[in-house]
Motif scaffolding. Sequence first.
Motif, PDB file in Angstrom:
ATOM      1  N   LEU A 113      29.581   1.580 132.366  1.00 54.39           N
ATOM      2  CA  LEU A 113      28.472   0.578 131.946  1.00 54.39           C
ATOM      3  C   LEU A 113      27.290   1.076 132.215  1.00 54.39           C
ATOM      4  CD1 LEU A 113      30.183  -2.478 133.679  1.00 54.39           C
ATOM      5  CD2 LEU A 113      30.741  -1.548 131.304  1.00 54.39           C
ATOM      6  N   ALA A 114      26.760   1.590 132.960  1.00 58.50           N
ATOM      7  CA  ALA A 114      25.426   2.415 133.226  1.00 58.50           C
ATOM      8  C   ALA A 114      25.274   3.362 132.347  1.00 58.50           C
ATOM      9  CB  ALA A 114      25.156   2.967 134.503  1.00 58.50           C
ATOM     10  N   ALA A 124      22.196   3.680 125.002  1.00 60.98           N
ATOM     11  CA  ALA A 124      21.671   2.965 124.197  1.00 60.98           C
ATOM     12  C   ALA A 124      20.068   2.535 124.333  1.00 60.98           C
ATOM     13  CB  ALA A 124      22.301   1.186 124.268  1.00 60.98           C
ATOM     14  N   ALA A 125      19.580   2.554 125.255  1.00 60.53           N
ATOM     15  CA  ALA A 125      18.021   2.734 125.706  1.00 60.53           C
ATOM     16  C   ALA A 125      17.368   4.105 125.196  1.00 60.53           C
ATOM     17  CB  ALA A 125      17.721   2.204 126.992  1.00 60.53           C
ATOM     18  N   LEU A 133      26.553   3.827 129.175  1.00 62.22           N
ATOM     19  CA  LEU A 133      26.262   3.043 127.945  1.00 62.22           C
ATOM     20  C   LEU A 133      25.265   2.448 127.860  1.00 62.22           C
ATOM     21  CD1 LEU A 133      29.906   1.429 127.408  1.00 62.22           C
ATOM     22  CD2 LEU A 133      29.068   3.346 126.157  1.00 62.22           C
ATOM     23  N   ALA A 134      24.596   1.764 128.697  1.00 65.92           N
ATOM     24  CA  ALA A 134      23.259   0.778 128.944  1.00 65.92           C
ATOM     25  C   ALA A 134      22.165   2.049 128.551  1.00 65.92           C
ATOM     26  CB  ALA A 134      22.915   0.381 130.006  1.00 65.92           C
ATOM     27  N   LEU A 135      22.146   3.590 129.226  1.00 64.48           N
ATOM     28  CA  LEU A 135      21.178   4.302 129.179  1.00 64.48           C
ATOM     29  C   LEU A 135      21.215   4.912 127.859  1.00 64.48           C
ATOM     30  CD1 LEU A 135      21.528   5.940 132.721  1.00 64.48           C
ATOM     31  CD2 LEU A 135      19.564   4.768 131.823  1.00 64.48           C
TER      32      LEU A 135
END
Length: 398
Positions: A362-363, A369-370, A365-367
Motif C-alpha cells: 500500500l505504501a 502515485a505521488a 503504491l501510494a508513493l
Amino acid sequence: MSDHTLSAHPVAAPVQDPNTGRPAGTAQAVVLLLSSCLSVLGAVLLAPVLPAIQNAFADTPGVATLTPIVLTVPALVIGLTAPLAGRIIDRLGRKRLLVGALLVYAVVGTAPLWLASLPLIVASRVLVGLTEAAIMTCCTTLLADYFHGAQRQRYFGLQVVYTTVAATVFFAVGGLLGATGWRTPFWLYAVSLPLAFLAARHIWQPPAQPRAKLPALPWRTLLVPVGVSLVGGLVFYVLIVELSYVLDRIGVTSTATIGAVSAIGSLATAIAAAVYARTARFSPAITVPAAFVLCGLGILGLALAGTVPVAAVSAVIAGLGNGLMLPALLTWALGSLTFEQRGRGTGIWTSAVFIGQFACPLAVLALAAALGGLSAALLAVGAVALLVALGVRFLRIA
C-alpha cells in the motif's frame, strides 16, 4: 552510551525442564522453528490458486476485492492481535496456548475444503490469522526463554532461515497441489496436527509462576525498537512484493527468470540469517543499522536497475539485509525484558513487523502515485532505510 555498554549482556543460567531438570536443546528448538514456519504458510501457499478461487466465485459480489483478502488478511490479523496473544502468554503460560493454537490452526486452516461461499472462506482466514498470531508469539517467546546469548541469536537467525526456506517450498507445493483443484492446497494446513503432538511432547513451560498482576512493560526502552521494527517490516517486504514488478518494468516476461531471481534473493536472506549468530559480539547499535544499510542499498539498486544482472545483484544485497533485519530487531526489542514481560514484548514486536509487511504494498503504491512511478517509490523507500540506519547508529538509540 558506548558500544561496549550496548553489547553487554548478563550471563543467564540455562533454563531447565521443571520436571526432568534437563536444559532445552535441539528437540525443543526444532519444534519451535518448524512451528514458526506456519506463519508464512498462509502468505504464499494460496498465491498460485488465487485466479482459480476468483473464477470459482465469479458470481459473488465484490469477488475481485475479496479474493486477494483471502491471501493477505492473516498477516493483518497477526499485526492487530499479536499483542493480545503476548498478554495471554505472560498471564496463562506458553505451552498451553501453543498446543491449543496448533490444533485450532488445523481446523480453521482446512475449513475452505468444505466451505461453500467466499465470505465464509475469508472469515476462516481471519481465524487462521488469530491462530498464527498465537503460534508465532509463543514460538519466539519460548526461543527467548529457553536460550540466551549467542545461542539465542543463533536460533533467532535460524527462525528466519526456516521461514524463508518454508516460503519457497510452500509456494512450489501450492502450485503443484493447485493443479488438481483450488481447494487442494488447503489440506496442507493439517500439518499443524503432528506439530501439536510434538509440542505437547517436547515443549515445557519455563519454571516461573504467572503473577496476578503483570509487571509493567518498560515502554521507554521498548518504544523505539518497536517503532523501528514497524519500518523494518515494511522495508523487509519490499524485495518480496516488488521484485517481480521491477523485472516486469525491465521487460522480463519469463516466469522462470522471475522465479530464478527471486530464489537468488531468498537464498541471500537465508545465508545472512544462518550466519547471524556470528554477529553476537556486536550490539544492535551495529547489526540493526547494517541491516537497514544493506536493504536500503539493495532497494536503491532495484529502483535504478535496467538489466536483469543489476536487478539480481540488487536482490542479493537486499536479501542479505533481510536476513539480518528481523533477528537483529528482535534481539534489540527483547534484550531488556524479563520473563514476565517477554510474551507481551514479543507480541508487540510481532505486531509491528506484520503491520509493516501488510502496509508495504500500500505504501509503495501510494508513493508511486505521488512521485510518478515504481522507480521513484523505491528510491524513496531506499532513502528511508538509509536514514533509519543513520538514526539508529549515530543517535545511539539501540
